[in-house]
Scaffold this active site. Structure first.
Site, PDB file in Angstrom:
ATOM      1  N   ALA A  74       0.799  -1.218   0.000  1.00  0.00           N
ATOM      2  CA  ALA A  74       0.000   0.000   0.000  1.00  0.00           C
ATOM      3  C   ALA A  74       0.839   1.280   0.000  1.00  0.00           C
ATOM      4  O   ALA A  74       0.288   2.364   0.098  1.00  0.00           O
ATOM      5  CB  ALA A  74      -0.964  -0.014   1.181  1.00  0.00           C
ATOM      6  N   LEU A 170      -7.832   1.552  11.705  1.00  0.00           N
ATOM      7  CA  LEU A 170      -7.447   1.417  13.110  1.00  0.00           C
ATOM      8  C   LEU A 170      -6.423   2.460  13.486  1.00  0.00           C
ATOM      9  O   LEU A 170      -5.453   2.687  12.768  1.00  0.00           O
ATOM     10  CB  LEU A 170      -6.862   0.021  13.337  1.00  0.00           C
ATOM     11  CG  LEU A 170      -7.978  -1.014  13.343  1.00  0.00           C
ATOM     12  CD1 LEU A 170      -7.549  -2.292  12.714  1.00  0.00           C
ATOM     13  CD2 LEU A 170      -8.485  -1.219  14.753  1.00  0.00           C
ATOM     14  N   TYR A 172      -4.529   4.773  17.042  1.00  0.00           N
ATOM     15  CA  TYR A 172      -4.013   4.580  18.395  1.00  0.00           C
ATOM     16  C   TYR A 172      -3.907   5.929  19.096  1.00  0.00           C
ATOM     17  O   TYR A 172      -3.561   6.939  18.484  1.00  0.00           O
ATOM     18  CB  TYR A 172      -2.641   3.883  18.319  1.00  0.00           C
ATOM     19  CG  TYR A 172      -2.054   3.546  19.671  1.00  0.00           C
ATOM     20  CD1 TYR A 172      -2.810   2.874  20.625  1.00  0.00           C
ATOM     21  CD2 TYR A 172      -0.746   3.905  19.989  1.00  0.00           C
ATOM     22  CE1 TYR A 172      -2.288   2.585  21.870  1.00  0.00           C
ATOM     23  CE2 TYR A 172      -0.204   3.609  21.227  1.00  0.00           C
ATOM     24  CZ  TYR A 172      -0.980   2.954  22.174  1.00  0.00           C
ATOM     25  OH  TYR A 172      -0.465   2.664  23.399  1.00  0.00           O
ATOM     26  N   TYR A 182       6.330   5.329  21.217  1.00  0.00           N
ATOM     27  CA  TYR A 182       5.607   5.170  19.952  1.00  0.00           C
ATOM     28  C   TYR A 182       6.128   6.245  19.003  1.00  0.00           C
ATOM     29  O   TYR A 182       5.503   7.271  18.790  1.00  0.00           O
ATOM     30  CB  TYR A 182       4.109   5.315  20.193  1.00  0.00           C
ATOM     31  CG  TYR A 182       3.216   4.830  19.069  1.00  0.00           C
ATOM     32  CD1 TYR A 182       2.978   3.474  18.884  1.00  0.00           C
ATOM     33  CD2 TYR A 182       2.585   5.736  18.217  1.00  0.00           C
ATOM     34  CE1 TYR A 182       2.133   3.034  17.865  1.00  0.00           C
ATOM     35  CE2 TYR A 182       1.746   5.301  17.207  1.00  0.00           C
ATOM     36  CZ  TYR A 182       1.522   3.955  17.037  1.00  0.00           C
ATOM     37  OH  TYR A 182       0.676   3.519  16.036  1.00  0.00           O
ATOM     38  N   LYS A 190      -0.826   8.619  12.937  1.00  0.00           N
ATOM     39  CA  LYS A 190      -2.161   8.333  13.462  1.00  0.00           C
ATOM     40  C   LYS A 190      -2.992   9.611  13.553  1.00  0.00           C
ATOM     41  O   LYS A 190      -4.206   9.588  13.328  1.00  0.00           O
ATOM     42  CB  LYS A 190      -2.066   7.624  14.818  1.00  0.00           C
ATOM     43  CG  LYS A 190      -1.519   6.196  14.737  1.00  0.00           C
ATOM     44  CD  LYS A 190      -2.285   5.335  13.740  1.00  0.00           C
ATOM     45  CE  LYS A 190      -1.960   3.848  13.869  1.00  0.00           C
ATOM     46  NZ  LYS A 190      -2.546   3.047  12.751  1.00  0.00           N
ATOM     47  N   LEU A 220      -2.514  -4.505  21.804  1.00  0.00           N
ATOM     48  CA  LEU A 220      -2.639  -5.929  21.483  1.00  0.00           C
ATOM     49  C   LEU A 220      -1.257  -6.438  21.062  1.00  0.00           C
ATOM     50  O   LEU A 220      -0.563  -5.767  20.306  1.00  0.00           O
ATOM     51  CB  LEU A 220      -3.625  -6.100  20.322  1.00  0.00           C
ATOM     52  CG  LEU A 220      -3.754  -7.508  19.734  1.00  0.00           C
ATOM     53  CD1 LEU A 220      -4.621  -8.389  20.648  1.00  0.00           C
ATOM     54  CD2 LEU A 220      -4.365  -7.477  18.330  1.00  0.00           C
ATOM     55  N   SER A 222       0.234  -7.924  18.785  1.00  0.00           N
ATOM     56  CA  SER A 222       0.318  -8.376  17.391  1.00  0.00           C
ATOM     57  C   SER A 222       1.771  -8.374  16.941  1.00  0.00           C
ATOM     58  O   SER A 222       2.652  -7.883  17.639  1.00  0.00           O
ATOM     59  CB  SER A 222      -0.471  -7.425  16.501  1.00  0.00           C
ATOM     60  OG  SER A 222       0.167  -6.157  16.539  1.00  0.00           O
ATOM     61  N   ARG A 223       1.979  -8.865  15.742  1.00  0.00           N
ATOM     62  CA  ARG A 223       3.333  -8.860  15.193  1.00  0.00           C
ATOM     63  C   ARG A 223       3.873  -7.426  15.051  1.00  0.00           C
ATOM     64  O   ARG A 223       4.997  -7.126  15.426  1.00  0.00           O
ATOM     65  CB  ARG A 223       3.299  -9.556  13.832  1.00  0.00           C
ATOM     66  CG  ARG A 223       4.667  -9.763  13.268  1.00  0.00           C
ATOM     67  CD  ARG A 223       4.545 -10.379  11.875  1.00  0.00           C
ATOM     68  NE  ARG A 223       5.846 -10.351  11.257  1.00  0.00           N
ATOM     69  CZ  ARG A 223       6.480 -11.428  10.812  1.00  0.00           C
ATOM     70  NH1 ARG A 223       5.905 -12.596  10.895  1.00  0.00           N
ATOM     71  NH2 ARG A 223       7.658 -11.315  10.269  1.00  0.00           N
ATOM     72  N   ALA A 224       3.031  -6.531  14.502  1.00  0.00           N
ATOM     73  CA  ALA A 224       3.462  -5.141  14.316  1.00  0.00           C
ATOM     74  C   ALA A 224       3.775  -4.496  15.666  1.00  0.00           C
ATOM     75  O   ALA A 224       4.755  -3.762  15.808  1.00  0.00           O
ATOM     76  CB  ALA A 224       2.373  -4.351  13.590  1.00  0.00           C
TER      77      ALA A 224
HETATM   78  P1  NAD Z   1      -0.530  -6.658  12.351  1.00  0.00           P
HETATM   79  O1  NAD Z   1       0.908  -7.004  12.263  1.00  0.00           O
HETATM   80  O2  NAD Z   1      -1.507  -7.790  12.463  1.00  0.00           O
HETATM   81  O3  NAD Z   1      -1.009  -5.793  11.121  1.00  0.00           O
HETATM   82  C1  NAD Z   1      -0.218  -4.882  10.415  1.00  0.00           C
HETATM   83  C2  NAD Z   1      -0.196  -5.361   8.982  1.00  0.00           C
HETATM   84  O4  NAD Z   1       0.284  -4.349   8.116  1.00  0.00           O
HETATM   85  C3  NAD Z   1       0.718  -6.569   8.771  1.00  0.00           C
HETATM   86  O5  NAD Z   1      -0.043  -7.627   8.239  1.00  0.00           O
HETATM   87  C4  NAD Z   1       1.731  -6.064   7.756  1.00  0.00           C
HETATM   88  O6  NAD Z   1       2.143  -7.085   6.879  1.00  0.00           O
HETATM   89  C5  NAD Z   1       0.928  -4.993   7.050  1.00  0.00           C
HETATM   90  N1  NAD Z   1       1.708  -4.005   6.291  1.00  0.00           N
HETATM   91  C6  NAD Z   1       2.764  -3.272   6.699  1.00  0.00           C
HETATM   92  N2  NAD Z   1       3.194  -2.473   5.702  1.00  0.00           N
HETATM   93  C7  NAD Z   1       2.364  -2.698   4.643  1.00  0.00           C
HETATM   94  C8  NAD Z   1       2.293  -2.175   3.321  1.00  0.00           C
HETATM   95  N3  NAD Z   1       3.164  -1.258   2.883  1.00  0.00           N
HETATM   96  N4  NAD Z   1       1.334  -2.636   2.500  1.00  0.00           N
HETATM   97  C9  NAD Z   1       0.440  -3.577   2.923  1.00  0.00           C
HETATM   98  N5  NAD Z   1       0.462  -4.101   4.165  1.00  0.00           N
HETATM   99  C10 NAD Z   1       1.412  -3.659   5.014  1.00  0.00           C
HETATM  100  O7  NAD Z   1      -0.651  -5.675  13.588  1.00  0.00           O
HETATM  101  P2  NAD Z   1      -1.872  -4.883  14.233  1.00  0.00           P
HETATM  102  O8  NAD Z   1      -1.310  -4.344  15.499  1.00  0.00           O
HETATM  103  O9  NAD Z   1      -3.093  -5.691  14.289  1.00  0.00           O
HETATM  104  O10 NAD Z   1      -2.074  -3.662  13.252  1.00  0.00           O
HETATM  105  C11 NAD Z   1      -3.262  -3.378  12.544  1.00  0.00           C
HETATM  106  C12 NAD Z   1      -3.665  -1.927  12.751  1.00  0.00           C
HETATM  107  O11 NAD Z   1      -4.040  -1.747  14.122  1.00  0.00           O
HETATM  108  C13 NAD Z   1      -2.555  -0.916  12.479  1.00  0.00           C
HETATM  109  O12 NAD Z   1      -3.101   0.228  11.864  1.00  0.00           O
HETATM  110  C14 NAD Z   1      -2.088  -0.565  13.883  1.00  0.00           C
HETATM  111  O13 NAD Z   1      -1.462   0.702  13.956  1.00  0.00           O
HETATM  112  C15 NAD Z   1      -3.421  -0.576  14.596  1.00  0.00           C
HETATM  113  N6  NAD Z   1      -3.349  -0.595  16.069  1.00  0.00           N
HETATM  114  C16 NAD Z   1      -2.661  -1.587  16.710  1.00  0.00           C
HETATM  115  C17 NAD Z   1      -2.591  -1.580  18.110  1.00  0.00           C
HETATM  116  C18 NAD Z   1      -1.841  -2.664  18.845  1.00  0.00           C
HETATM  117  O14 NAD Z   1      -1.562  -2.496  20.039  1.00  0.00           O
HETATM  118  N7  NAD Z   1      -1.517  -3.775  18.217  1.00  0.00           N
HETATM  119  C19 NAD Z   1      -3.243  -0.573  18.838  1.00  0.00           C
HETATM  120  C20 NAD Z   1      -3.958   0.414  18.151  1.00  0.00           C
HETATM  121  C21 NAD Z   1      -3.992   0.388  16.760  1.00  0.00           C
END
Ligand code: NAD
EC number: 1.3.1.9
Length: 286
Positions: A74, A170, A172, A182, A190, A220, A222-224
């Protein structure tokens, strides 16, 4: 007929994107996902080998079916935007048609239209650096992957979205309150995403009768999030200080996302909804 959803940002079964996919599938939607190109192989292999079968289980006992997985990066809108080193990179050369315009075209060719667009992706190469240490390049990369990616996805999918449909992203709370750690311009990204939610809600409604909302989610593992480095601390902090002293489940975010993109939320657009056990409301941690 059932609704069709495209969920950008699913590459394993741990993140918010996966949970949103499940909640939408449980509500009867057809699920398409966009997976980051470098993560595509392992995701598809794991899916095929049944590694996610346990987490594909829906409340009615059936398994979530992902009808199609599209490779997606993206940060690129069209093939001419892709630099040579990325094009020739082994992890990218194996896939094709993964820029945003091309993915929207492929979905149109395969399915004609969608009803729901989910943006669940973010990336900040310098996220571990404080803002004062962040380079211009790192800051702009965070904005490109985490904010403009939503503008671009909505722009290119809007023409194939059925009127009455909706999108969700999503965010934060680091956009509104200082969360040391962060970094890398992710807090700025964000803030942009949240402001864009309001502007795009207006434009997408007038242009195509599409709603645009965002969920401000709690922490959460998550991997990210693990890449940021202090997620366990944030989870413990939330558990200790939020009004609701319980673990925050990805499914709880998935359920609110499913509500927000459903007709039950037909008058809700341009909103940010907190799904964080109420942590955002606290002014003093005891
Ligand atoms: P996640 O790792 O499941 O999701 C992030 C995804 O983004 C991954 O699958 C990664 O492969 C993909 N990605 C990264 N760069 C990309 C690109 N250039 N093109 C396409 N895909 C790309 O982790 P998550 O924490 O579930 O994140 C999902 C959303 O939730 C994000 O916007 C994150 O900022 C937001 N969020 C996460 C938290 C948390 O604590 N985990 C809290 C608030 C918001």
């Amino acid at each position: 007929r059932g609704k069709r959803a495209f969920i950008a940002g699913v590459a394993d079964d741990n993140g918010y994107g996966w949970a949103i996919a499940k909640a939408l599938a449980a509500a009867g939607a057809e699920i398409l996902v966009g997976t980051w190109v470098p993560a595509l192989n392992i995701f598809e292999t794991s899916l095929r080998r049944g590694k996610f079968d346990e987490s594909r289980l829906l409340p009615n006992g059936s398994l979530m079916e992902i009808v199609k997985v599209y490779p997606l990066d993206a940060v690129y809108d069209a093939p001419e935007d892709v630099p040579e080193d990325v094009k020739s990179n082994k992890r990218y050369a194996g896939a094709s048609n993964w820029t945003v315009t091309e993915v929207a075209e492929s979905v149109k060719k395969d399915f004609g239209s969608i009803d729901i667009l989910v943006h669940s992706l973010a990336n900040g190469p310098e996220v571990t650096k404080p803002l004062l240490e962040t380079s211009r390049k790192g800051y702009l990369a965070a904005i490109s992957a985490s904010s403009y990616s939503f503008v671009s996805l909505l722009k290119h999918f809007l023409p194939i979205m059925n009127p009455g449909g909706a999108s969700i992203s999503l965010t934060y709370i680091a956009s509104e309150r200082t969360i040391p750690g962060y970094g890398g311009g992710m807090s700025s990204a964000k803030a942009a995403l949240e402001s864009d939610t309001r502007v795009l809600a207006f434009e997408a409604a007038r242009k195509a009768k599409i709603r645009v909302n965002t969920i401000s989610a709690g922490p959460l593992g998550s991997r990210a999030a693990k890449a940021i480095g202090f997620i366990e601390k944030m989870i413990d902090y939330s558990y200790a200080n939020a009004p609701l002293q319980k673990e925050l489940l990805a499914d709880e975010v998935g359920n609110v996302a499913a509500f927000l993109v459903s007709p039950l939320a037909s008058a809700v657009t341009g909103s940010m909804v907190y799904v964080d056990n109420g942590l955002n409301t606290m002014g003093l941690a005891l």
